[in-house]
Design an enzyme around this catalytic site. Structure first.
Site, mmCIF file in Angstrom:
data_model
loop_
_atom_site.group_PDB
_atom_site.id
_atom_site.type_symbol
_atom_site.label_atom_id
_atom_site.label_comp_id
_atom_site.label_asym_id
_atom_site.label_seq_id
_atom_site.Cartn_x
_atom_site.Cartn_y
_atom_site.Cartn_z
ATOM 1 N N HIS A 58 0.826 -1.202 0.000
ATOM 2 C CA HIS A 58 0.000 0.000 0.000
ATOM 3 C C HIS A 58 0.861 1.253 0.000
ATOM 4 O O HIS A 58 0.581 2.235 -0.691
ATOM 5 C CB HIS A 58 -0.923 0.016 1.223
ATOM 6 C CG HIS A 58 -1.587 1.331 1.428
ATOM 7 N ND1 HIS A 58 -1.044 2.304 2.229
ATOM 8 C CD2 HIS A 58 -2.709 1.858 0.880
ATOM 9 C CE1 HIS A 58 -1.822 3.374 2.182
ATOM 10 N NE2 HIS A 58 -2.838 3.123 1.380
ATOM 11 N N ARG A 60 26.171 -5.465 -21.751
ATOM 12 C CA ARG A 60 27.425 -5.854 -21.109
ATOM 13 C C ARG A 60 27.192 -6.979 -20.094
ATOM 14 O O ARG A 60 26.700 -6.746 -19.002
ATOM 15 C CB ARG A 60 28.054 -4.644 -20.421
ATOM 16 C CG ARG A 60 28.456 -3.529 -21.366
ATOM 17 C CD ARG A 60 29.133 -2.391 -20.600
ATOM 18 N NE ARG A 60 29.623 -1.343 -21.470
ATOM 19 C CZ ARG A 60 28.926 -0.254 -21.815
ATOM 20 N NH1 ARG A 60 27.693 -0.110 -21.366
ATOM 21 N NH2 ARG A 60 29.450 0.653 -22.606
ATOM 22 N N ARG A 103 27.353 -9.025 -25.346
ATOM 23 C CA ARG A 103 28.790 -9.287 -25.374
ATOM 24 C C ARG A 103 29.147 -10.273 -24.261
ATOM 25 O O ARG A 103 28.806 -10.056 -23.099
ATOM 26 C CB ARG A 103 29.568 -7.981 -25.181
ATOM 27 C CG ARG A 103 31.081 -8.133 -25.322
ATOM 28 C CD ARG A 103 31.775 -6.793 -25.218
ATOM 29 N NE ARG A 103 31.692 -6.230 -23.876
ATOM 30 C CZ ARG A 103 32.040 -4.981 -23.568
ATOM 31 N NH1 ARG A 103 32.454 -4.154 -24.517
ATOM 32 N NH2 ARG A 103 31.950 -4.549 -22.320
ATOM 33 N N GLU A 126 37.985 -4.041 -32.146
ATOM 34 C CA GLU A 126 38.642 -3.141 -31.200
ATOM 35 C C GLU A 126 40.164 -3.300 -31.204
ATOM 36 O O GLU A 126 40.861 -2.674 -30.422
ATOM 37 C CB GLU A 126 38.094 -3.388 -29.784
ATOM 38 C CG GLU A 126 38.109 -4.850 -29.373
ATOM 39 C CD GLU A 126 37.260 -5.141 -28.148
ATOM 40 O OE1 GLU A 126 36.936 -4.201 -27.405
ATOM 41 O OE2 GLU A 126 36.905 -6.313 -27.939
ATOM 42 N N SER A 176 35.081 1.776 -30.010
ATOM 43 C CA SER A 176 35.958 2.907 -30.357
ATOM 44 C C SER A 176 37.001 3.188 -29.278
ATOM 45 O O SER A 176 38.103 3.644 -29.586
ATOM 46 C CB SER A 176 35.128 4.153 -30.645
ATOM 47 O OG SER A 176 34.307 4.481 -29.541
ATOM 48 N N ASP A 179 38.725 0.984 -27.189
ATOM 49 C CA ASP A 179 39.888 0.099 -27.316
ATOM 50 C C ASP A 179 40.573 0.275 -28.671
ATOM 51 O O ASP A 179 41.807 0.205 -28.767
ATOM 52 C CB ASP A 179 39.469 -1.362 -27.123
ATOM 53 C CG ASP A 179 39.611 -1.808 -25.670
ATOM 54 O OD1 ASP A 179 40.474 -1.259 -24.968
ATOM 55 O OD2 ASP A 179 38.850 -2.688 -25.241
ATOM 56 N N CYS A 211 29.682 1.037 -30.964
ATOM 57 C CA CYS A 211 29.138 1.302 -29.632
ATOM 58 C C CYS A 211 30.129 2.182 -28.886
ATOM 59 O O CYS A 211 31.265 1.791 -28.663
ATOM 60 C CB CYS A 211 28.859 0.010 -28.877
ATOM 61 S SG CYS A 211 30.187 -1.191 -28.886
#
Length: 796
Positions: free
Chosen positions: A421, A511, A579, A681, A703, A705, A752
Site C-alpha cells: 500500500h 554488457r 557481449r 577493437e 571505439s 579500445d 558502440c
C-alpha cells in the site's frame, strides 16, 4: 445487472457496470465470477450488500444529519481530522441493524455455508466504496478489511465496522485530495469465503511494471500466510517478473526475475473457533524458500493477462493459494491507476552527480531523486509533528499515514515491497520512495540531510547529504526517423525498462560483465570448482547465496540468464547484442572467490581477456556457464533476438577456437537463427576484416579500445588524455576501412561508444562511411538521433 434484492446480491449476479450499486471492488469480483470462470479464473464465492443497504442503515439510525454537521465542522476548521473521523466512526458502529438488512445478510451467510458444506464458514469482510477502484483513483487501503470472520454475530459486527471505515482519517483525507464529496460516496460490503492462504501463500500482482509502465511484464509479489502483510507493506515479499508475450507458448518459461524476500512474518488464523488473525514469525526454511514454484508463477501471470484482456486495461490484482487444495484464486482485481495514465509523450530523466556516502538500500518506487531533512515518525499518533517538505522515515507507511505522506518530499520505510500500500500511494502521489530498507529507522535520525535516489534501477539508494543531480526532459514526439539504426548500450538489467518508450532499434551492446558483477557476484570457477576453493569466508558466502541449488553452477546460469532477459525483453523482437564477459583479470579477481583463479598481470588491459579466455583450460568451464545461460535465454525463455558478440578476438584462428567451444556448449552459429558478432577493437580486426567476416555475422566497433591500440595511448592515463582522440586520422582510417570491408562482405557493422553523442561531426563521419548502426547510452539517444538525421539529410 444487480437484480435479486435491494440490499444484497451474490457475486454471480453482479457486473462491472454495477460500481454505483456495489462499489468498484465488488463489481469487479462479480464480473470475474460471471465472465471468467470458463477461462480458469477462480474467485472464492460470496455476496455483497448494496449502496442502498448502507444508506438505509444511516437513515434508520438517524445518522445523516449528524455526519453532515461533523463534516461541515471539519471543512470550516472547527474540528480536526482525527476528532471528526473518530466521532463519525463511533456513531456508525453504535448503530443497530434494520431488520430487513440484517435478515438478508444472515440468510445469505447461511446459504454460503450450505454451498461449501460448512456451518459458520470463515469469511473475509471487505469494504467496497462506490467511488473506489476507478481509473483515476485507486482508493487503495482506504477502508477496512476483516479476515477469518466466523459466526453470524461476528459477521454483523464486522459489517458495521466496514461501514464506519468509510470515515477513517485516511479515507476522509483521500476523498478531499481527489475531490469526492463525502456523503455522495456509499459503501458496499463484500462477504467472501476465505481461501486457506494462512497455510498457503498470497500476494499482489500487476499486469504492468509499476515503476516504468512497461506493459509487457506481469509483476508478482508473494509472502506466506494471508495477504494483508503484502498489501500493507509489513513484510518484504518475494518478487517475480514474467514476460507476457511468450505466455501463450507452453514450451517457454519467460520468468525474467525471481527475487527472494525476507518474509519475516506471516498472518494466520488466530483460532478455528473464535476467528480473527495474528502474525507469527516465519521459519528459517520459509524465509529461504520462494513462495511460488515456476509453474505457479506462470499460471498466475497467465491469469493476469486474461483479466487484463477482459477489462481492456492494466490491472492490479490480489491472489491467494489455498494451502489445503493448492488451488490459486484471484480475490480482488481493480484498474491500475498510475502508469496506465502516465504521460507517454515525454520522459523525465534524473541523473545523480556528486553524492555522499551510501547509507541505505531498498526497493525504488518511482524514478525520481529528492533531497531534504529526515523527519522520523514511528507511530501514527505522532504525525502531527511532521514537517512539510521533509523526507518521511518510518517502519511502514500504514494507510493511516496518507494525510502526512502527501506533505513529504520523499518516503523511506523499513518494510514493504513494490506492491505494498505504501508503494501504491507514493506512486499515485508522484513521490520517490524507497521501501524495504530493513533498518532506516535505526540508522537515520531527525534533521539529518539525505538524498533519496530512485533513478538507478530497481534498487533505490539513500545518500548522506544533499547530492547534486540534474533533470532532463526527453520529448518523444521530437524523435526523427533515420535509415541508420540507433541502438542502446545497456548494462544494468534493473534500469532497462526505464527506457522502454525510446524508439530504439534494439540493444547494440548488453554488457554481460555488469550482470555477473552486480547480480551473480560470484566468480564462475568458484562455482564449478567449489571443492577446490580455499578461502573459508568465500566458501561460506557462496554456500549461502547458492542455497536451493544442488549444483552451484546452476545458480550462475539462472541469475545470468534472468538478468540478461530483462534487457532482451525490453525491445523484443529488435536485436539485443550480448557481449560475452570482458572482464580483465584484476576485475575477475574481485568477484567472490575469484582471486584464487586469476593470474596477476602487469597490464590486464591487453592481457588474458576476451576470446583468449574462452577456450583456455584456465577458464573453459566458466565460459561454458556463460554459453548455458545464453542457450537458456534463447531457447527456454524465448529470447531468440539475442545475438552473441565475442570481444577482444585477436586472430581468425582464435575465432575458430571460440566458435568450436561455443558449439560444444550448444551454441552453433546459424542454428536456431543464432548470429555471432565480433568486437572490432584491435587493429588486426580491421587488417584481417575479410577473414573475420567469414567467421562472424557482424562487427561492432569498440571505439575506446580501437583508439587505444591504434594510437598506443592508455585510455585511462590522465597525462595522455589530450592524445586520446577517436577523430585522429589513424583511428578514422581504421573505422572507415572496416565499415567498407564489412559492407563488401555483406556483414552488419555498428559502433558502440559515446563519441557520436558528444560530437555531431563524428556521427556525420560514421553515417557518411555507411555504418549500419550506432549504439549509445539511453540518455544520449535523442541527441544522437538528431545528429544522425542531420547527417543523412546532408548526404541525401
Amino acid at each position: 445487472m444487480v437484480k435479486k434484492s435491494r440490499y444484497l446480491a451474490w457475486f454471480e449476479e453482479i457486473a462491472r457496470t454495477d460500481v454505483g450499486v456495489v462499489g468498484g471492488k465488488n463489481a469487479s469480483l462479480g464480473e470475474m465470477v460471471r465472465a471468467m470462470d470458463a477461462q480458469g479464473i477462480k474467485v472464492p464465492p460470496g455476496f455483497a450488500t448494496t449502496a442502498d443497504a448502507y444508506r438505509s442503515y444511516l437513515t434508520e439510525n438517524g445518522l445523516d444529519e449528524g455526519l453532515g454537521a461533523r463534516l461541515a465542522e471539519l471543512a470550516d476548521g472547527r474540528a480536526s481530522l482525527q476528532q471528526t473521523g473518530a466521532s463519525i466512526r463511533a456513531a456508525i458502529v453504535g448503530g443497530t441493524w434494520p431488520a430487513a438488512i440484517r435478515d438478508e445478510i444472515v440468510a445469505a451467510y447461511r446459504a454460503l455455508g450450505a454451498r461449501v458444506g460448512r456451518d459458520d464458514p470463515a469469511v473475509a469482510v471487505r469494504s467496497s466504496a462506490t467511488a473506489e477502484d476507478l481509473p483515476d483513483a485507486s482508493f487503495a487501503g482506504q477502508q477496512e478489511t476483516f479476515l477469518n470472520v466466523r459466526g453470524e454475530a461476528a459477521l454483523l459486527a464486522a459489517c458495521r465496522k466496514c461501514y464506519a471505515s468509510l470515515f477513517t482519517d485516511r479515507a476522509i483525507s483521500y476523498r478531499q485530495l481527489k475531490g469526492f464529496e463525502h456523503q455522495k460516496v456509499a459503501l458496499s460490503i463484500g462477504i467472501q469465503l476465505m481461501v486457506r492462504s494462512d497455510i498457503g501463500g498470497s500476494g499482489v500482482m500487476f499486469s504492468i511494471d509499476t515503476e516504468s509502465g512497461f506493459d509487457k511484464v506481469v509483476l508478482i509479489n508473494a509472502a506466506w500466510g494471508l495477504g494483508e502483510n503484502v498489501v500493507q507493506g509489513t513484510v518484504n515479499p518475494d518478487e517475480y517478473q514474467v514476460y507476457k508475450p511468450f505466455l501463450d507458448n507452453p514450451a517457454l518459461s519467460p520468468i525474467l526475475e525471481k527475487s527472494l524476500g525476507e518474509k519475516e512474518r506471516k498472518l494466520v488464523y488466530a483460532g478455528e473457533a473464535g476467528g480473527s488473525t495474528r502474525n507469527v514469525p516465519t521459519s528459517k526454511a520459509e524465509r529461504e524458500t520462494f513462495v511460488l514454484s515456476d509453474a505457479e508463477i506462470l499460471a498466475l501471470a497467465r491469469q493476469a493477462c486474461a483479466i487484463e484482456r477482459h477489462y481492456g486495461q492494466p490491472m492490479d490484482m490480489e491472489w491467494a493459494r489455498d494451502g489445503e487444495s493448492g488451488e490459486l484464486y484471484i480475490v480482488q482485481a481493480r484498474p491500475e491507476t498510475v502508469q496506465s495514465r502516465a504521460d507517454v509523450g515525454a520522459l523525465r530523466s534524473y541523473k545523480i552527480k556528486d553524492k555522499g556516502a551510501k547509507l541505505l538500500t531498498g526497493l525504488s518506487v518511482g524514478d525520481a531523486i529528492a533531497a531534504g531533512e529526515v523527519c522520523m515518525i514511528e507511530s501514527a499518533a505522532d504525525i502531527d509533528r511532521f514537517v512539510d517538505g521533509a523526507v518521511l522515515v518510518t517502519s511502514t507507511t500504514d494507510p493511516d499515514w496518507v494525510p502526512v505522506m502527501k506533505r513529504a518530499r520523499a518516503i523511506i520505510t523499513d518494510h514493504g515491497g513494490r506492491t505494498s500500500h505504501a508503494a501504491i500511494v507514493s506512486r499515485e502521489l508522484g513521490l520517490p520512495a524507497i521501501v524495504g530498507t530493513g533498518n532506516a529507522t535505526h540508522l537515520l535520525h531527525d534533521g539529518q540531510e539525505v538524498t533519496v535516489s530512485c533513478a538507478e534501477g530497481d534498487h533505490g539508494f539513500v545518500y548522506a547529504g544533499i547530492a547534486e543531480y540534474e533533470v532532463e526532459e526527453l520529448h518523444l514526439d521530437a524523435v526523427p526517423k533515420t535509415r541508420t539504426e540507433v541502438m542502446l548500450n545497456l548494462a544494468n538489467p534493473a534500469a532497462a525498462a526505464r527506457w522502454w518508450r525510446l524508439p530504439a532499434d534494439g540493444v547494440g551492446l548488453a554488457r554481460m560483465e555488469f550482470v555477473i558483477s552486480n547480480v551473480v557476484k560470484v566468480h564462475p570457477l568458484a562455482l564449478t570448482r567449489f571443492d577446490q576453493l580455499t578461502d573459508p569466508e568465500a566458501r561460506d558466502q557462496i554456500a549461502r547465496m547458492t542455497r536451493g541449488y544442488p549444483d552451484k553452477a546452476d545458480y550462475f546460469v539462472d541469475k545470468l540468464a534472468m538478468g540478461l532477459s530483462r534487457i532482451a525483453a525490453t525491445w523484443y523482437p529488435h536485436p539485443a547484442i550480448v557481449r560475452m564477459s570482458d572482464f580483465k583479470t584484476n576485475e575477475y579477481a574481485d568477484l567472490l572467490g575469484g582471486r584464487q583463479f586469476e593470474p596477476a598481470e602487469e597490464n590486464p588491459m591487453i592481457g588474458f581477456r576476451g576470446a583468449s579466455r574462452y577456450y583456455a583450460d584456465a577458464y573453459r568451464d566458466g565460459f561454458a556457464l556463460e554459453c548455458r545461460a545464453i542457450k537458456r535465454l534463447r531457447e527456454e525463455m524465448g529470447f531468440d533476438n539475442v545475438v552473441v558478440m565475442i570481444p577482444f578476438c585477436r586472430s581468425p584462428e582464435e575465432a575458430d577456437r571460440v566458435l568450436e567451444v561455443m558449439a560444444a556448449n550448444g551454441l552453433t552459429r546459424g542454428e536456431a537463427g543464432l548470429q555471432v558478432y565480433v568486437m572490432c577493437e584491435i587493429p588486426s580486426n580491421v587488417i584481417l576484416a575479410d577473414e573475420f567476416a567469414k567467421r562472424f555475422d557482424g562487427f561492432s566497433i569498440g571505439s575506446n579500445d580501437l583508439t587505444q591500440l591504434t594510437l598506443g595511448v592508455d585510455r585511462d592515463s590522465a597525462q595522455l588524455a589530450g592524445l586520446f582522440r577517436e577523430r585522429d586520422p589513424a583511428v578514422l582510417w581504421m573505422i572507415e576501412t572496416v565499415i567498407a570491408r564489412a559492407r563488401a562482405n555483406g556483414r552488419h557493422i555498428g559502433l558502440c561508444g559515446q563519441a557520436p553523442s558528444n560530437d555531431p561531426e563524428f556521427a556525420r563521419l560514421l553515417v557518411k562511411a555507411g555504418i549500419h548502426a550506432i549504439s549509445v547510452t539511453p540518455d544520449s539517444f535523442l541527441a544522437v538521433k538528431q545528429h544522425v538525421a542531420a547527417a543523412e539529410r546532408e548526404g541525401s
